[in-house]
Design a protein around this motif. Sequence first.
Motif, PDB file in Angstrom:
ATOM      1  N   LYS A   1       1.590  -4.924  -6.454  1.00  0.00           N
ATOM      2  CA  LYS A   1       1.371  -5.289  -5.054  1.00  0.00           C
ATOM      3  C   LYS A   1       2.484  -6.192  -4.528  1.00  0.00           C
ATOM      4  O   LYS A   1       3.011  -5.994  -3.421  1.00  0.00           O
ATOM      5  N   LEU A   2       2.845  -7.221  -5.308  1.00  0.00           N
ATOM      6  CA  LEU A   2       3.858  -8.175  -4.865  1.00  0.00           C
ATOM      7  C   LEU A   2       5.243  -7.550  -4.822  1.00  0.00           C
ATOM      8  O   LEU A   2       6.081  -7.927  -4.003  1.00  0.00           O
ATOM      9  N   GLN A   3       5.495  -6.592  -5.692  1.00  0.00           N
ATOM     10  CA  GLN A   3       6.774  -5.882  -5.633  1.00  0.00           C
ATOM     11  C   GLN A   3       6.932  -5.163  -4.305  1.00  0.00           C
ATOM     12  O   GLN A   3       8.035  -4.991  -3.791  1.00  0.00           O
TER      13      GLN A   3
ATOM     14  N   LEU B   1       0.818  -1.215   0.000  1.00  0.00           N
ATOM     15  CA  LEU B   1       0.000   0.000   0.000  1.00  0.00           C
ATOM     16  C   LEU B   1       0.851   1.264   0.000  1.00  0.00           C
ATOM     17  O   LEU B   1       0.323   2.365   0.093  1.00  0.00           O
ATOM     18  N   GLY B   2       2.160   1.102  -0.052  1.00  0.00           N
ATOM     19  CA  GLY B   2       3.034   2.262  -0.014  1.00  0.00           C
ATOM     20  C   GLY B   2       3.242   2.816   1.375  1.00  0.00           C
ATOM     21  O   GLY B   2       3.709   3.954   1.527  1.00  0.00           O
TER      22      GLY B   2
ATOM     23  N   ASP C   1      -6.124  -7.246   0.501  1.00  0.00           N
ATOM     24  CA  ASP C   1      -5.738  -8.375  -0.342  1.00  0.00           C
ATOM     25  C   ASP C   1      -5.808  -7.966  -1.807  1.00  0.00           C
ATOM     26  O   ASP C   1      -6.533  -7.052  -2.177  1.00  0.00           O
ATOM     27  N   TYR C   2      -5.058  -8.700  -2.630  1.00  0.00           N
ATOM     28  CA  TYR C   2      -4.778  -8.193  -3.970  1.00  0.00           C
ATOM     29  C   TYR C   2      -5.766  -8.668  -5.038  1.00  0.00           C
ATOM     30  O   TYR C   2      -5.954  -8.002  -6.060  1.00  0.00           O
TER      31      TYR C   2
ATOM     32  N   GLY D   1      10.142  -5.338  -1.525  1.00  0.00           N
ATOM     33  CA  GLY D   1      10.491  -4.107  -0.833  1.00  0.00           C
ATOM     34  C   GLY D   1      10.371  -2.849  -1.663  1.00  0.00           C
ATOM     35  O   GLY D   1      10.929  -1.809  -1.309  1.00  0.00           O
ATOM     36  N   VAL D   2       9.618  -2.918  -2.784  1.00  0.00           N
ATOM     37  CA  VAL D   2       9.435  -1.751  -3.637  1.00  0.00           C
ATOM     38  C   VAL D   2       8.078  -1.133  -3.306  1.00  0.00           C
ATOM     39  O   VAL D   2       7.032  -1.722  -3.570  1.00  0.00           O
ATOM     40  N   SER D   3       8.083   0.043  -2.720  1.00  0.00           N
ATOM     41  CA  SER D   3       6.847   0.654  -2.257  1.00  0.00           C
ATOM     42  C   SER D   3       5.891   0.913  -3.419  1.00  0.00           C
ATOM     43  O   SER D   3       6.268   1.473  -4.450  1.00  0.00           O
ATOM     44  N   ASN D   4       4.630   0.516  -3.239  1.00  0.00           N
ATOM     45  CA  ASN D   4       3.593   0.713  -4.247  1.00  0.00           C
ATOM     46  C   ASN D   4       3.014   2.118  -4.083  1.00  0.00           C
ATOM     47  O   ASN D   4       2.381   2.430  -3.078  1.00  0.00           O
TER      48      ASN D   4
END
Length: 345
Positions: free
Chosen positions: A321-323, A95-96, A210-211, A328-331
């Motif tokens: 979402k999975l990133q 979710l960032g 959830d995605y 660890g890549v903020s969405n």
Amino acid sequence: MSFSVPSIDISAYLNGGSEDSKQAVAQLADSACREVGFVQVHGHGIGDDVIAGLAGAMDEFFADKTVDEKSEFRTPPGINRGYAPPKSEATSLSLGVEPANKMNDFFEAFNIGLDRSYYPDVELPEDDYQENVWPSETFREPVLRYFHAVREVASVLMDVFEDALGLPDGYFAAKSHAATGTMRMNNYALTPGLEVTLDGDLRGMGEHTDYGVVTLLWADQVKGLQVLGTDGNWHDVSPDDGALLVNLGDITARLTNDKWMSTLHRVKPPVVDGTIQRRRSVAYFHSFDWDAVVSPLPQCVDAGEEALYEPITVHDHLHAKLQGSRAGVSNTSAVRESSRVRASL
């Protein structure tokens, strides 16, 4: 304001119930999806023996194996299969929302899912239908038995949702010729040799939605799961006896233009006498085809109202979402959800 998760019994859809009985179920589902986004589902037809076999397989892997033995089945962040050790993920990044320590979710997990062998006549990308890894046959057999059973329940819920939304029969099936689906077995417990500070900020699983389309959850009746209510507060939730906890995912929120809620939730592992009480859960995440395009249904956009979401493919949505959670890549695209999380903390 009181908070409770509504209950529905879907046996009318499983056992050839009358149209009136099905419509009553659909109306209850519509109310639950609009008001809470979580529902206790009874009458799902999954036998106690199937669930006992699943729980035993989880114990065999999580409780009986050493850290090194479990780590043999660890996969890279881009592979959503196999073992994920504690503190290797940060679900709130989907979710960032940046946690204080970037990868700090306390749970450990084992993931399986639908791979290309389920759809031998369809050309599919490996990234969206990854191969499973299996620690043993005594793990694989009971896990797959439950996996196939819960997939059937997800299919029944799609029929319920079609009726609840007034959609024609087969609407969701048309987006599910090669449905994507992942099942995550979660274990919340202290791992021997793992250094953890037991404080009030300990995260079992960070705040997230959830995605996919819908999530079906079997869980121990141990405190930990919390749901963010419309009152802005976090509420403890556990499954009823014999029930599956079902919640909507982001794709359904997109389809319904947020008329149905993809509800924020998290897990706060209970600390008892300086240790974490063990909690097990198994989430099946049902979704559509990898290339299905999702956008708000016309009947869910009221007159004078704007569509809240641009069209997006299932692949692109799930990848972002999975990133976040695994790599660890903020969405940065989940603006509304992240603002709700920050307001509740």
